[in-house]
Design a protein around this motif. Structure first.
Motif, mmCIF file in Angstrom:
data_model
loop_
_atom_site.group_PDB
_atom_site.id
_atom_site.type_symbol
_atom_site.label_atom_id
_atom_site.label_comp_id
_atom_site.label_asym_id
_atom_site.label_seq_id
_atom_site.Cartn_x
_atom_site.Cartn_y
_atom_site.Cartn_z
ATOM 1 N N PRO A 24 0.792 -1.229 0.000
ATOM 2 C CA PRO A 24 0.000 0.000 0.000
ATOM 3 C C PRO A 24 0.827 1.285 0.000
ATOM 4 C CG PRO A 24 -0.856 -1.575 1.598
ATOM 5 C CD PRO A 24 0.464 -2.108 1.134
ATOM 6 N N SER A 25 2.101 1.207 0.365
ATOM 7 C CA SER A 25 2.923 2.412 0.348
ATOM 8 C C SER A 25 3.262 2.850 -1.068
ATOM 9 C CB SER A 25 4.215 2.191 1.136
ATOM 10 O OG SER A 25 5.069 1.273 0.486
ATOM 11 N N VAL A 26 3.044 1.965 -2.039
ATOM 12 C CA VAL A 26 3.285 2.300 -3.446
ATOM 13 C C VAL A 26 2.019 2.924 -4.014
ATOM 14 C CG1 VAL A 26 3.785 1.368 -5.732
ATOM 15 C CG2 VAL A 26 4.967 0.461 -3.713
ATOM 16 N N LYS A 27 2.135 4.068 -4.671
ATOM 17 C CA LYS A 27 0.985 4.790 -5.212
ATOM 18 C C LYS A 27 1.043 4.893 -6.730
ATOM 19 C CE LYS A 27 -0.391 5.413 -1.021
ATOM 20 N NZ LYS A 27 -1.498 4.588 -0.474
ATOM 21 N N LEU A 28 1.742 3.986 -7.382
ATOM 22 C CA LEU A 28 1.783 3.978 -8.835
ATOM 23 C C LEU A 28 0.448 3.502 -9.391
ATOM 24 C CD1 LEU A 28 5.322 2.377 -9.308
ATOM 25 C CD2 LEU A 28 4.727 4.781 -9.615
ATOM 26 N N GLY A 29 0.204 3.834 -10.655
ATOM 27 C CA GLY A 29 -1.042 3.457 -11.295
ATOM 28 C C GLY A 29 -0.824 2.442 -12.402
ATOM 29 N N PRO A 30 -1.886 2.063 -13.109
ATOM 30 C CA PRO A 30 -1.790 1.019 -14.141
ATOM 31 C C PRO A 30 -0.869 1.384 -15.300
ATOM 32 C CG PRO A 30 -3.942 2.099 -14.194
ATOM 33 C CD PRO A 30 -3.276 2.541 -12.939
ATOM 34 N N ASP A 31 -0.633 2.657 -15.535
ATOM 35 C CA ASP A 31 0.231 3.071 -16.642
ATOM 36 C C ASP A 31 1.714 3.028 -16.291
ATOM 37 O OD1 ASP A 31 -1.964 3.505 -18.191
ATOM 38 O OD2 ASP A 31 -1.912 5.697 -18.048
ATOM 39 N N ASN A 32 2.035 2.775 -15.018
ATOM 40 C CA ASN A 32 3.457 2.851 -14.664
ATOM 41 C C ASN A 32 3.902 1.898 -13.559
ATOM 42 O OD1 ASN A 32 2.376 4.132 -12.389
ATOM 43 N ND2 ASN A 32 2.951 6.191 -13.087
ATOM 44 N N ILE A 33 3.058 0.997 -13.066
ATOM 45 C CA ILE A 33 3.573 0.063 -12.067
ATOM 46 C C ILE A 33 4.704 -0.741 -12.698
ATOM 47 C CG2 ILE A 33 1.499 -0.111 -10.644
ATOM 48 C CD1 ILE A 33 0.923 -2.797 -12.019
ATOM 49 N N HIS A 34 5.752 -0.927 -11.920
ATOM 50 C CA HIS A 34 6.933 -1.623 -12.417
ATOM 51 C C HIS A 34 7.746 -2.097 -11.233
ATOM 52 C CE1 HIS A 34 8.253 2.533 -11.712
ATOM 53 N NE2 HIS A 34 9.477 2.057 -11.522
ATOM 54 N N GLY A 35 8.680 -2.980 -11.478
ATOM 55 C CA GLY A 35 9.565 -3.457 -10.436
ATOM 56 C C GLY A 35 10.968 -3.667 -10.951
ATOM 57 N N SER A 36 11.921 -3.676 -10.038
ATOM 58 C CA SER A 36 13.329 -3.940 -10.346
ATOM 59 C C SER A 36 13.885 -3.041 -11.439
ATOM 60 C CB SER A 36 13.522 -5.413 -10.714
ATOM 61 O OG SER A 36 13.212 -6.247 -9.622
ATOM 62 N N PRO A 37 13.884 -1.712 -11.244
ATOM 63 C CA PRO A 37 14.526 -0.825 -12.224
ATOM 64 C C PRO A 37 16.000 -1.166 -12.355
ATOM 65 C CG PRO A 37 14.106 0.346 -10.165
ATOM 66 C CD PRO A 37 13.418 -0.980 -10.054
ATOM 67 N N ASP A 38 16.493 -1.144 -13.589
ATOM 68 C CA ASP A 38 17.870 -1.583 -13.846
ATOM 69 C C ASP A 38 18.531 -0.636 -14.828
ATOM 70 O OD1 ASP A 38 20.189 -2.954 -14.546
ATOM 71 O OD2 ASP A 38 19.274 -4.907 -14.417
ATOM 72 N N GLY A 39 18.334 -0.855 -16.132
ATOM 73 C CA GLY A 39 18.907 0.041 -17.122
ATOM 74 C C GLY A 39 18.272 1.420 -17.034
ATOM 75 N N ILE A 40 19.093 2.446 -17.278
ATOM 76 C CA ILE A 40 18.598 3.812 -17.142
ATOM 77 C C ILE A 40 19.447 4.733 -18.010
ATOM 78 C CG2 ILE A 40 20.063 4.422 -15.181
ATOM 79 C CD1 ILE A 40 17.682 5.825 -13.911
#
Length: 649
Positions: free
Chosen positions: A511-527
């Motif tokens: 619940p602490s995550v407030k992302l929405g359907p257009d941007n939920i994601h996990g494990s950011p890596d390449g940037i």
């Protein structure tokens, strides 16, 4: 970066080898952000601290920042405003590559493509020999860069890494047996490819060129900097050769490519009874088992008991001149020996600055600063990457940070404490960073520097976590992105201010995550940033978690690439990859109308979809060719707008 052992149920990088008592970043975050707070809204992930994202941060502090209020006040709520003007792609679990409406995706140079016309053709039954693989595009594409050769940028050299191999897909019989031929084929599937590509009416093509070449695990190498090739700790059997586990990359102002050796420890093992790693080997994760590779069984070069110093030849940043096909790649030792995930090069006050993450749970982020302006050094025929100081970051709980020098004779790095010289410090970089008191991080990976204000962004893909009421979590399965600003915007500075840019995850499970359907994601890596200032974010969800409700990843689906506008904090999903794949590596043409990305390890074993076998290599994925007699292949993909416009608009 992907799992070091294809098909393993546990990602080795989730397991820390850092037994130091240094403070963990999660403890720092808990103390700081529990009292200061972070704005995390459905369309925005913006820090409400010193780096507040322009108008959004101000609105957040004044109003408490609901998603609608914050975005509207920032003037970036709808499609067509700000930097992001494409319609977000939905999350998905299909075995395909999905791009936004109005975009096209072209597969270019998949694994096994001959680098020259008339070269050995790809054999879909995996029967290509080691000698043939040395003349073909390698396996599991990763970091890359496009070096334009024409005024319009429609022709140039594409230089890309090949991180590791999947033994089930590389060989006809998988890893049932080990032979010198199979070891050599794997070595030749690693490394770097340099190929000329050009754009024509029908899309991008591989072209014949004198510059086309493969650099792999058997290619001659040289050492430069404080650790000379003649150093006793490099005195292994045979000449110096090869680069392995080439993860992310970078490029220099003088037109060269730098590639990073990451999980090199996984290639070394031994069958010698009673062998145990010494303190330094243990610190880098070297162990007796090297399954599923087991190269030591057929090639004594990789027997850690018989040839222990061969391992010291890996873990470096390697510089390659793509425009000199006869040049020998150089391992630049002043940048230290770790599991380099990235080598992001920027310039400040004429000096070069190189940021690099050490990709393992509980490791550190480093910065190298050249001793003089790079043009001055090169005018004297000196490499700017050989002359300078390596630092490691310490994050303080008041939102400040310090770069601690890893210099022999300074602080604890003295002869009285057992250090011999600067070469010793660089060979044992992790231990040196432990000694000076660096801050542990949750798998520090890629680094990006904003092209306009020089803010620095670091992906922390996941980790065990050490507490934190707001962010990060304990454990931290989704990861986050840290951002900092060096003092006065000078990347050579020794102090900085930091904050949190992105808290990844799925609000259904956290619940602490407030992302929405257009941007939920996990494990950011390449940037990385494009010239306009869009931040491109790629994900590397482990195949032990991908698509699984039990891991909180069923709504997130396959790995993806997202775009963010740092000025507003808005994030949108740009593409979704096929099953079992990581989305990694990116570069863009000078006109920003052709985006190159890599799809790595499609079809690798996953807990959700199954396990490929030599008899059925298509059990998880058959991307990109969907040949009923073929197998999945890593590949570079070129993405363009149908109207020829700028990517992201």
């Amino acid at each position: 970066m992907s799992e070091a052992f294809a098909g393993s149920p546990v990602d080795p990088d989730d397991q820390s080898s850092n037994s130091s008592g240094n403070e963990a970043f999660q403890d720092v975050v808990e103390r700081r952000l529990s009292r200061r707070g972070v704005l995390r809204t459905g369309g925005i992930v913006a820090a409400a601290g010193f780096l507040g994202t322009g108008a959004v941060a101000g609105v957040a502090q004044a109003t408490g920042g609901t998603s609608r209020e914050a975005v509207a006040a920032a003037g970036s709520s709808g499609r067509g405003r700000g930097l992001l003007r494409f319609k977000a792609v939905p999350a998905g679990a299909a075995d395909t590559l999905t791009v936004p409406e109005g975009y096209t995706a072209q597969v270019l140079i998949p694994w096994g493509t001959p680098i020259r016309a008339g070269g050995p053709a790809w054999k879909k039954d995996a029967s290509n020999t080691a000698a043939e693989q040395a003349q073909q595009i390698g396996m599991h594409h990763d970091g890359m860069h496009y070096f334009p050769m024409s005024r319009g940028g429609d022709s140039g050299l594409l230089v890309l890494n090949h991180e590791y191999v999947d033994t089930t897909l590389l060989y006809k019989d998988g890893n049932a047996t080990v032979s010198k031929e199979k070891v050599d084929k794997a070595l030749h599937a690693h490394g770097v490819s340099v190929v000329k590509v050009s754009r024509h009416k029908g899309g991008w093509r591989l072209r014949d060129s004198k510059y086309n070449r493969r650099i792999h695990g058997n290619t001659p190498m040289t050492f430069s900097g404080p650790v000379k090739g003649s150093h006793p700790e490099l005195a292994a059997d045979g000449p110096v050769r090869g680069t392995l586990n080439n993860c992310s990359s970078g490029y220099t102002p003088w037109g060269t490519y730098v590639t990073c050796e990451e999980n090199w420890n996984s290639y070394f093992g031994t069958d010698k009874a009673g062998w145990t790693p010494d303190a330094e080997q243990k610190r880098y994760g070297v162990q007796a088992s090297s399954a599923p590779y087991n190269w030591h069984k057929a090639d004594p070069r990789f027997d850690i008991a018989a040839n222990p110093k061969e391992a010291n030849r890996f873990g470096w940043v390697v510089e390659i001149d793509p425009f000199d096909p006869k040049s020998t790649p150089v391992k630049r030792t002043a940048l230290g020996r770790v599991k380099h995930e990235s080598a992001t090069v920027t310039e400040s006050r004429g000096r070069v600055v190189v940021y690099t993450g050490d990709d393992q749970d509980g490791e550190y982020v480093y910065k190298f600063v050249s001793s003089e302006p790079w043009r001055r050094l090169r005018a004297r025929r000196k490499s700017p990457l050989d002359h300078g100081t390596l630092y490691v970051a310490k994050f303080n709980d008041d939102g400040t940070g310090t770069w601690l020098p890893l210099v022999f004779g300074k602080g604890p790095l003295t002869a009285a404490n057992g250090w011999k010289d600067q070469a010793d410090v660089l060979i044992r970089t992790r231990t040196a960073a432990d000694a000076v008191g660096a801050t542990k991080l949750d798998r520090p990976e890629w680094v990006a520097v904003h092209p306009h204000n020089k803010d620095v962004y670091l992906t922390l893909t996941n980790g065990a976590g050490n507490g934190g009421k707001v962010n990060p979590r304990k454990p931290n399965p989704y990861g986050h992105i840290v951002r900092w600003r060096e003092k006065h915007g000078d990347n050579t500075a020794l102090t900085f201010q930091w904050d949190i840019f992105d808290l990844a995850g799925d609000p259904e499970y956290d619940p602490s995550v407030k992302l929405g359907p257009d941007n939920i994601h996990g494990s950011p890596d390449g940037i990385g940033f494009d010239r306009s200032g869009r931040l491109w974010i790629q994900t590397d969800i482990s195949n032990s978690s991908q698509n699984l409700a039990s891991k909180g990843y069923d709504n997130i689906g396959n790995n993806m690439m997202l775009a963010s506008d740092p000025k507003t904090g808005e994030i949108r999903r740009f593409l979704v990859g096929p099953r079992g794949a990581e989305i990694t590596g990116w570069t863009i043409s000078p006109d920003q109308r052709s985006l190159f990305i890599n799809v790595q390890h499609p079809g690798e074993a996953t807990a959700a979809w199954g396990t490929p076998t030599p008899e059925n290599p298509r059990a998880v994925s058959n991307w990109p060719e969907y040949d009923p007699q073929g197998r999945p292949r890593a590949a570079t993909v070129v993405i363009r707008k149908k109207d020829g416009g700028v990517i992201g608009t």
